[in-house]
Design an enzyme around this catalytic site. Structure first.
Site, PDB file in Angstrom:
ATOM      1  N   ARG A  59     -15.773   4.408   2.003  1.00 37.51           N
ATOM      2  CA  ARG A  59     -15.614   4.464   3.405  1.00 37.51           C
ATOM      3  C   ARG A  59     -14.926   5.987   3.907  1.00 37.51           C
ATOM      4  NH1 ARG A  59     -15.946  -1.197   3.113  1.00 37.51           N
ATOM      5  NH2 ARG A  59     -13.824  -1.129   2.426  1.00 37.51           N
ATOM      6  N   ALA A 105      -4.195   6.467   0.661  1.00 36.21           N
ATOM      7  CA  ALA A 105      -4.807   5.269  -0.118  1.00 36.21           C
ATOM      8  C   ALA A 105      -3.875   4.256  -0.551  1.00 36.21           C
ATOM      9  CB  ALA A 105      -5.681   5.680  -1.463  1.00 36.21           C
ATOM     10  N   ASP A 165       1.351   9.185   2.501  1.00 36.88           N
ATOM     11  CA  ASP A 165       1.390   8.243   3.364  1.00 36.88           C
ATOM     12  C   ASP A 165       1.845   6.905   2.752  1.00 36.88           C
ATOM     13  OD1 ASP A 165       1.228   7.105   6.016  1.00 36.88           O
ATOM     14  OD2 ASP A 165      -0.810   6.241   5.386  1.00 36.88           O
ATOM     15  N   GLU A 193       7.628   0.290  -0.935  1.00 36.68           N
ATOM     16  CA  GLU A 193       7.499   0.523   0.535  1.00 36.68           C
ATOM     17  C   GLU A 193       8.303  -0.465   1.265  1.00 36.68           C
ATOM     18  OE1 GLU A 193       3.674   0.696   2.261  1.00 36.68           O
ATOM     19  OE2 GLU A 193       3.095   2.567   1.004  1.00 36.68           O
ATOM     20  N   HIS A 228       3.174   5.002   5.895  1.00 37.66           N
ATOM     21  CA  HIS A 228       2.027   4.179   5.806  1.00 37.66           C
ATOM     22  C   HIS A 228       1.471   3.995   7.381  1.00 37.66           C
ATOM     23  CE1 HIS A 228       0.038   0.969   3.263  1.00 37.66           C
ATOM     24  NE2 HIS A 228      -0.781   1.067   4.266  1.00 37.66           N
ATOM     25  N   ALA A 275      -3.418   3.560   9.114  1.00 40.03           N
ATOM     26  CA  ALA A 275      -4.075   2.976  10.029  1.00 40.03           C
ATOM     27  C   ALA A 275      -3.774   2.835  11.477  1.00 40.03           C
ATOM     28  CB  ALA A 275      -4.326   1.409   9.366  1.00 40.03           C
TER      29      ALA A 275
END
Ligand code: NAD
Ligand code: MLT
Length: 310
Positions: free
Chosen positions: A149, A229, A254, A259, A278, A281
């Site tokens: 996607r 990703a 990212d 994390e 991150h 989105a």
């Protein structure tokens, strides 16, 4: 019935759950120990990427019937443990694809034109015109690893920027790629030909440290690397070495193996390294879509027994 939301979620999603008569416990940034304490009380759990739904969490979940991921990746959920306990796991796989693809492209330009470094310089009162000579992306080879996607959207946009797009994806046929103007190649060929490499695969046993010392040795001198990703696909120690040696001209991550990243992580000391926390989105539009969709899915399951995945 109670739904615990342990990461941040747009208010539109919370409203939908409440309208369905569900009691919402909204605790973004919930520490792991508190999650262990609360999980036994709830029928539903909604998360993003920060909450780790481990085997231990699932063992403590006495009433849990559904885990909803407001986003794509499910690598932070122990799927086997959930499955064994009959807990349904749902996500919103396409809800933030465009946002993540646009973030990868933003990082591509940020690397090519050294934008974060130039901004830091001008804010420090300097006018360093010569220092920030960039490169054009026009006619450059973009190597996409993972043509799903997000990789597909990146490819389509990059062709519009007049880049030559090549891709590696063992689950895509050369014909399907060719129809979209993309040349499917082996991973080794991609490493050898790409000027920019962008990663869009899930994190699996096969992709863990896919970009390691050997991979860097095959790449062109002066290559640029982008990973929007998952952390762990790039071996960060090998990346550091490849950046120090000059093999990699610039890298933008990212996502990180750990994390939040340690503030003293060696990559953060490098001028040509760009990091974002991150944020792939994190657009208003994507967060609304994933919140609304996962809230509907979780509510439909808890109140009507309907299983749906967007
Ligand atoms: P997708 O499933 O649509 O596409 C992934 C592609 O990777 C598939 O085409 C698959 O065939 C391919 N693939 C699988 N194993 C591979 C391998 N070993 N080598 C090469 N290709 C391989 O997934 P997507 O929705 O495009 O998401 C891609 C990645 O982006 C995922 O890791 C997802 O978690 C991540 N993501 C990150 C953010 C962010 O905030 N940074 C946001 C959304 C998604
Ligand atoms: C995802 O897989 O959807 C991403 O990690 C985005 C996120 O939820 O922050």
């Amino acid at each position: 019935m109670k739904v615990l939301i342990s990461d941040s979620l747009s208010e539109e999603g919370i409203k939908i759950l409440e309208e369905q008569g569900l009691e919402v416990i909204y605790k973004p940034g919930l520490p792991y120990e508190e999650l262990l304490d609360l999980i036994g009380e709830v029928e539903g759990l909604i998360i993003r990427s920060a909450t780790k739904v481990t085997k231990e969490v699932i063992e403590r979940a006495k009433k849990l019937r559904v885990i909803g991921r407001a986003g794509t990746g499910l690598d932070n959920v122990d799927l086997q443990a959930a499955n064994e306990k009959g807990i349904v796991v749902m996500n919103v796989p396409g809800g933030n694809s465009l946002a993540a693809a646009e973030h990868a492209l933003a990082l591509l330009f940020a690397l090519a034109r050294k934008i974060p470094q130039a901004v830091a310089s001008i804010k420090a009162g300097k006018w360093e015109k010569k220092k920030f000579i960039g490169v054009e992306v026009n006619n450059k080879v973009l190597g996409i690893i993972g043509l799903g996607r997000i990789g597909g959207i990146v490819a389509e946009r990059a062709l519009g920027l007049k880049m030559k797009v090549i891709a590696y994806d063992p689950f895509v046929t050369p014909e399907a790629a060719e129809k979209k103007g993309i040349e499917l190649v082996s991973l080794e060929e991609l490493f050898k030909r790409a000027d920019f490499i962008t990663i869009h695969t899930p994190l699996t046993k096969e992709t863990y440290h896919l970009i390691d010392e050997k991979a860097f040795s095959l790449m062109k001198d002066g290559v640029y690397l982008i990973n929007c990703a998952r952390g762990g696909i790039v071996d960060e120690e090998a990346l550091y070495k490849a950046m120090v040696s000059g093999k990699v001209a610039g890298a933008a991550l990212d996502v990180f193996e750990k994390e939040p990243i340690d503030p003293d992580h060696p990559l953060l000391t490098l001028e040509n390294f760009i990091g974002t926390p991150h944020l792939g989105a994190s657009t208003v539009e994507a967060q609304k879509v994933v919140a609304v969709e996962i809230a509907k899915q979780v509510a439909d399951y808890l109140t009507k027994g309907i299983i749906r995945n967007a």
